[in-house]
Design a protein around this motif. Sequence first.
Motif, PDB file in Angstrom:
ATOM      1  N   PRO A 112       0.819  -1.220   0.000  1.00  0.00           N
ATOM      2  CA  PRO A 112       0.000   0.000   0.000  1.00  0.00           C
ATOM      3  C   PRO A 112       0.851   1.267   0.000  1.00  0.00           C
ATOM      4  O   PRO A 112       0.313   2.369  -0.036  1.00  0.00           O
ATOM      5  N   HIS A 113       2.177   1.098   0.068  1.00  0.00           N
ATOM      6  CA  HIS A 113       3.080   2.241   0.209  1.00  0.00           C
ATOM      7  C   HIS A 113       3.484   2.776  -1.165  1.00  0.00           C
ATOM      8  O   HIS A 113       4.602   2.572  -1.647  1.00  0.00           O
ATOM      9  N   TRP A 153     -10.992   1.723  -2.853  1.00  0.00           N
ATOM     10  CA  TRP A 153     -10.347   0.598  -2.153  1.00  0.00           C
ATOM     11  C   TRP A 153     -11.256  -0.027  -1.099  1.00  0.00           C
ATOM     12  O   TRP A 153     -11.045  -1.169  -0.678  1.00  0.00           O
ATOM     13  N   GLU A 154     -12.309   0.691  -0.689  1.00  0.00           N
ATOM     14  CA  GLU A 154     -13.251   0.158   0.298  1.00  0.00           C
ATOM     15  C   GLU A 154     -14.427  -0.573  -0.341  1.00  0.00           C
ATOM     16  O   GLU A 154     -15.286  -1.080   0.373  1.00  0.00           O
ATOM     17  N   ASN A 155     -14.478  -0.616  -1.656  1.00  0.00           N
ATOM     18  CA  ASN A 155     -15.569  -1.277  -2.367  1.00  0.00           C
ATOM     19  C   ASN A 155     -15.075  -2.638  -2.861  1.00  0.00           C
ATOM     20  O   ASN A 155     -14.269  -2.710  -3.784  1.00  0.00           O
ATOM     21  N   PRO A 156     -15.530  -3.750  -2.278  1.00  0.00           N
ATOM     22  CA  PRO A 156     -15.033  -5.077  -2.660  1.00  0.00           C
ATOM     23  C   PRO A 156     -15.203  -5.369  -4.147  1.00  0.00           C
ATOM     24  O   PRO A 156     -14.373  -6.071  -4.742  1.00  0.00           O
ATOM     25  N   GLU A 157     -16.269  -4.847  -4.749  1.00  0.00           N
ATOM     26  CA  GLU A 157     -16.494  -5.098  -6.166  1.00  0.00           C
ATOM     27  C   GLU A 157     -15.435  -4.396  -7.016  1.00  0.00           C
ATOM     28  O   GLU A 157     -14.980  -4.943  -8.024  1.00  0.00           O
ATOM     29  N   TRP A 210      -7.026  -3.412   2.740  1.00  0.00           N
ATOM     30  CA  TRP A 210      -7.416  -3.729   4.116  1.00  0.00           C
ATOM     31  C   TRP A 210      -7.328  -2.518   5.042  1.00  0.00           C
ATOM     32  O   TRP A 210      -7.791  -2.557   6.168  1.00  0.00           O
ATOM     33  N   ALA A 211      -6.719  -1.421   4.552  1.00  0.00           N
ATOM     34  CA  ALA A 211      -6.560  -0.193   5.341  1.00  0.00           C
ATOM     35  C   ALA A 211      -6.341   0.950   4.360  1.00  0.00           C
ATOM     36  O   ALA A 211      -6.040   0.718   3.180  1.00  0.00           O
ATOM     37  N   GLY A 264     -12.530   8.848   8.288  1.00  0.00           N
ATOM     38  CA  GLY A 264     -13.265   8.393   7.129  1.00  0.00           C
ATOM     39  C   GLY A 264     -14.744   8.201   7.399  1.00  0.00           C
ATOM     40  O   GLY A 264     -15.146   7.798   8.502  1.00  0.00           O
ATOM     41  N   VAL A 265     -15.556   8.493   6.395  1.00  0.00           N
ATOM     42  CA  VAL A 265     -16.980   8.180   6.445  1.00  0.00           C
ATOM     43  C   VAL A 265     -17.124   6.689   6.154  1.00  0.00           C
ATOM     44  O   VAL A 265     -16.552   6.174   5.189  1.00  0.00           O
TER      45      VAL A 265
END
Length: 786
Positions: free
Chosen positions: A163-164, A390-394, A413-414, A614-615
């Motif tokens: 992620p870096h 990145w927060e949307n699994p699809e 994951w973060a 984050g929302v």
Amino acid sequence: MNSERITDIWGDRTPHTAGSTWPVRVDQFLADGMTEGDVQKWVRSACLLCSNGCGLEIAVTDGRIVGVRGRAEDRVNHGRLGPKGLYGWQGEQHERLTAPLIRAGGRLVETDWDTAMSRVVERSRELLDTRGPLSHGFFTSGQLFTEEYYTLAMIGKGGIGTPHMDGNTRWCTATAAAAFGETFGCDGQPGSYTDIDHCDTIFLYGHNVAETQTVLWARMLDRLDAADPPRLVCVDPRRTKVAARATLHLPIRNGTNLALMNALVHELIARGFVDTDYVQAHTIDFDRLEELTRDATPRWAAEICGVPAADISAAAEIFGAGDRVVSTCSMGFYQSHQATAAACQVNNLHLLRGMLGRPGAGVLQMNGQPSAQNNREVGCGPALPGFRNWENPEHVRELADLWNVDPIVIPHWAPPTDGMTMFRYAEQGSIGFLWISGTNPMVSMPDTARIRRILEGEQCFVVVSDGYPTETTELADVVLPAALWGEKTGTATNVDRTVHLFDQAVEPPGLARSDLAIWLDYAHRLGLTDQDGAPLPAWRSPEEAFEEWKRCTAGRPVDYTGLTYELLRERGGIQWPCGEQAPDGTERLYTDAVFPTTFDACETFGHDLATGAGVTETEFRAAGANGRAILRTAAYESAYELPDEDYPLRLTTGRTVYHWHTRTKTKRAPQLQQAAPAMWVELSEPDAARLDIAEGDIVRVTSRRGSIEAPARISHVREGVVFAPWHYGGDTAANTLTVSAWDPVSKQPEFKVAAVSVERVRAGDGPAPAPVTTASAPVHDTPVRR
């Protein structure tokens, strides 16, 4: 046109009235002694020395670049080029890195590619095997090509799984991306440069366009000099050339942008300048916006910002009365306190008036670099490719299918790692392998003494690919010579979503290779493969990489599927989205007032602009934006570092028209270097008189982090503010003084807000430099020439 463009920075005027086409003016510069008849071929390309992205052609003779000329048909510049575009190419012909270097016995020595890459891959593999993907960081630039960024994005996020990944785009354009995501759900400029040709009002927020995007300022000047000039409002603590032409100049204290913006929103609401039907149909959270700005009166903001309340009211009146308003926002907001909240308020002003999606009505959250947009689009920085969430699994699954990798490899994951945090991890040693490409953080980052300690320490193995020796390459463990503009093929996208193809004109010097070739070699040696054992990435040429990138954009807001190298060669710059729904490119976004704020479309769920929290997905769904824009903002808070008895002045940094970033190219172009050869600092007349400082005196500027010495210029900066250009490195680097504080949402550093003291060290060595554009002015407007 081949006029001398150091003193005649913006060239001849070609005024035109609103709604008419910007006239053509072709600028050209050839090396001394060369004529057009001596040019053996002209190669189509574009400029990479600011975010304007002007179309041009490269003159080539005997395998060398010998000049450039603007492309008359190009939608961005209609043939014009600025000083950096005309002269900057010469910098590529001097002091280049031509062979790989490795550190041996404490110094860098030349070697061959196999030896250098073997050392890189050996260290990379050792860390991956023992500590995993979190041991790796990749820090890039805003000056490479789409194809190169996408290649590294796949290597880093699909092959290694780190992620870096970030770049110096974090220092210049992160807030633009963040503000678009917070307001509209997704990155991407709503407006078009052609809006300048139609507008009746221009607002420039922290944007010294006269020096940072000279051709765009020429476009504005041609409207300002017409029979029906637009009204111009400028927000800047300095009386720049932009401010000198403004209908209204608001020289606010740096660090107080959000106070001003909240007051402007307050005034639009209080005075009935709101398009209620548009707001109700196409936005959410108006009540929250009204509540947060209810007490932000002009009188309140005037005390904080240091400008008359009447002027704030007048600015609101100008915005509210305009029928076609264009706003641009740039580093004066992005690199300042509460950056994302202030930039979002620029978006909010336009939403409150329904001022989007039609000619002359739009927002341009400017980029600082020529291909920063591409870095954001392809996921070479923190975002996932194609503006995926990145927060949307699809979205993660879609990307994994495209790359044929296990979704678990793709970091989701973060939150992705921002550049400031990456360097902290490198400082601590948790990032043990840091690859820096095409950028010079030893000059561009805040608190440079700390950055030196990080890069020269043994806790992190540092690889640098660059075209030049720099303050950063001096500290690397391995240095790889990179091909530059004109020496490789690829695409780049400018501020208003215009994609250009840059065809290779000449061979790179010595053993230099393109970043694309370097990263493909790294991936091959590292043995990266997809789930079927095929090489990852699988392509070997820029055009193959572009075709794969197009696949990644299909169905996303950043649709490239209608573009081809052949089409870009034929037509020049074309805007995205360009696909089945817009085969000729799209001039403006959101013409239907439908925004990508649905769960399936959005790039982000958003953040609390005050804290950066984050929302959540649940909160996002509950808010029910569903295609409507979000009126996000925050209450004003004081900057982290304010003046006090020991450090009574406010420092702000910025650019000069003659240089680009850390001067790695422009200092090697004779005309540009002679125009601005060394560091200076600017003081107001009252501050200079109080401190007994005369024009040209050597002064010491000191902050809590260090000090620099440089000649003083007495300028039209506001009282209590010190300005320093940040291009210069070494003992005079402005970022020796700046603070390691950043915006909670965009994570962009606050380069423009620091407390300093100034003292006279000694008399100057000679007469003060004469201003270029104000022949007899006793006080400097910028720019000036030494």
